[in-house]
Design a protein around this motif. Sequence first.
Motif, mmCIF file in Angstrom:
data_model
loop_
_atom_site.group_PDB
_atom_site.id
_atom_site.type_symbol
_atom_site.label_atom_id
_atom_site.label_comp_id
_atom_site.label_asym_id
_atom_site.label_seq_id
_atom_site.Cartn_x
_atom_site.Cartn_y
_atom_site.Cartn_z
ATOM 1 N N LYS A 25 1.128 4.238 -2.844
ATOM 2 C CA LYS A 25 0.955 5.672 -2.543
ATOM 3 C C LYS A 25 2.153 6.467 -3.068
ATOM 4 O O LYS A 25 1.984 7.519 -3.694
ATOM 5 C CB LYS A 25 0.813 5.851 -1.026
ATOM 6 C CG LYS A 25 0.601 7.251 -0.588
ATOM 7 C CD LYS A 25 -0.248 7.333 0.671
ATOM 8 C CE LYS A 25 -0.665 8.755 0.979
ATOM 9 N NZ LYS A 25 0.468 9.622 1.304
ATOM 10 N N SER A 67 1.856 6.809 -6.742
ATOM 11 C CA SER A 67 0.740 7.667 -7.190
ATOM 12 C C SER A 67 1.138 9.143 -7.077
ATOM 13 O O SER A 67 0.546 9.998 -7.729
ATOM 14 C CB SER A 67 -0.515 7.380 -6.362
ATOM 15 O OG SER A 67 -0.360 7.953 -5.074
ATOM 16 N N GLU A 68 2.134 9.433 -6.273
ATOM 17 C CA GLU A 68 2.561 10.829 -6.091
ATOM 18 C C GLU A 68 3.743 11.187 -6.993
ATOM 19 O O GLU A 68 4.193 12.303 -7.006
ATOM 20 C CB GLU A 68 2.935 11.068 -4.616
ATOM 21 C CG GLU A 68 1.685 11.057 -3.720
ATOM 22 C CD GLU A 68 2.015 10.843 -2.247
ATOM 23 O OE1 GLU A 68 3.197 10.692 -1.896
ATOM 24 O OE2 GLU A 68 1.050 10.805 -1.450
ATOM 25 N N LYS A 111 0.836 -1.220 0.000
ATOM 26 C CA LYS A 111 0.000 0.000 0.000
ATOM 27 C C LYS A 111 0.867 1.266 0.000
ATOM 28 O O LYS A 111 0.543 2.247 -0.668
ATOM 29 C CB LYS A 111 -0.880 0.037 1.264
ATOM 30 C CG LYS A 111 -2.008 -0.980 1.280
ATOM 31 C CD LYS A 111 -2.895 -0.691 2.500
ATOM 32 C CE LYS A 111 -3.602 -1.900 3.033
ATOM 33 N NZ LYS A 111 -4.683 -2.408 2.228
#
Length: 188
Positions: A183, A186-187, A179
């Motif tokens: 994240k 995704s950034e 996870k």
Amino acid sequence: MKEIIILASGNGSNFESICKYFSKSKSIRVKQLITDNKDAFVIQRAKRLNIDYKIIDYKHFKNKSEYNLALFDHLKSIDFDLMVLAGYMRILPNYIVNHYKGKIVNIHPSLLPNYKGLNAIAKAYENKERYTGITIHYVDEGVDTGQIIFQKKVRIRKKDTLETLEKKIHKIEHKYYPKVIEKILSEK
Ligand code: GRF
């Protein structure tokens, strides 16, 4: 599609949890396992999960510098968005860390800065800590010193043995590492 590579030296349970988590993803894929140990169980996992793997066998080289140069040559030959260390038992040399600054993450089984280095779970257990946990961090030139991205506490109960504590720690590693990787990507 964002691509990750995973470096691992041994068992590979984190490797497997990351591969499974992204196996159906349309935006992230595990491109390759790289291992420094030709006998590592993680290779069996890669075969079973159908993940490409590259063995750069440490024992095959004259010394650490030659091994690291071979690793660097290989890394430069492939494109990736994130290098994920998951039980990689060697220290990356500064020139590799600097070349991929901000693109290398590691997981460590303690609440850093406590219990850096080897046997972190046992050290926290033997010190009778009330809590230990996991840390996911960027890799810098030090050992387990890079910027912390995520931490999760784990309570050490009186009835815990070292084995039950290890199990608890690994379980939360498997739950959170994928996870957190998602994240970070995704950034990016
Ligand atoms: C994990 O506990 C991780 O925190 C540490 O090495 C261990 C690797 O376990 N860096 P596995 O090979 O993923 O099973």
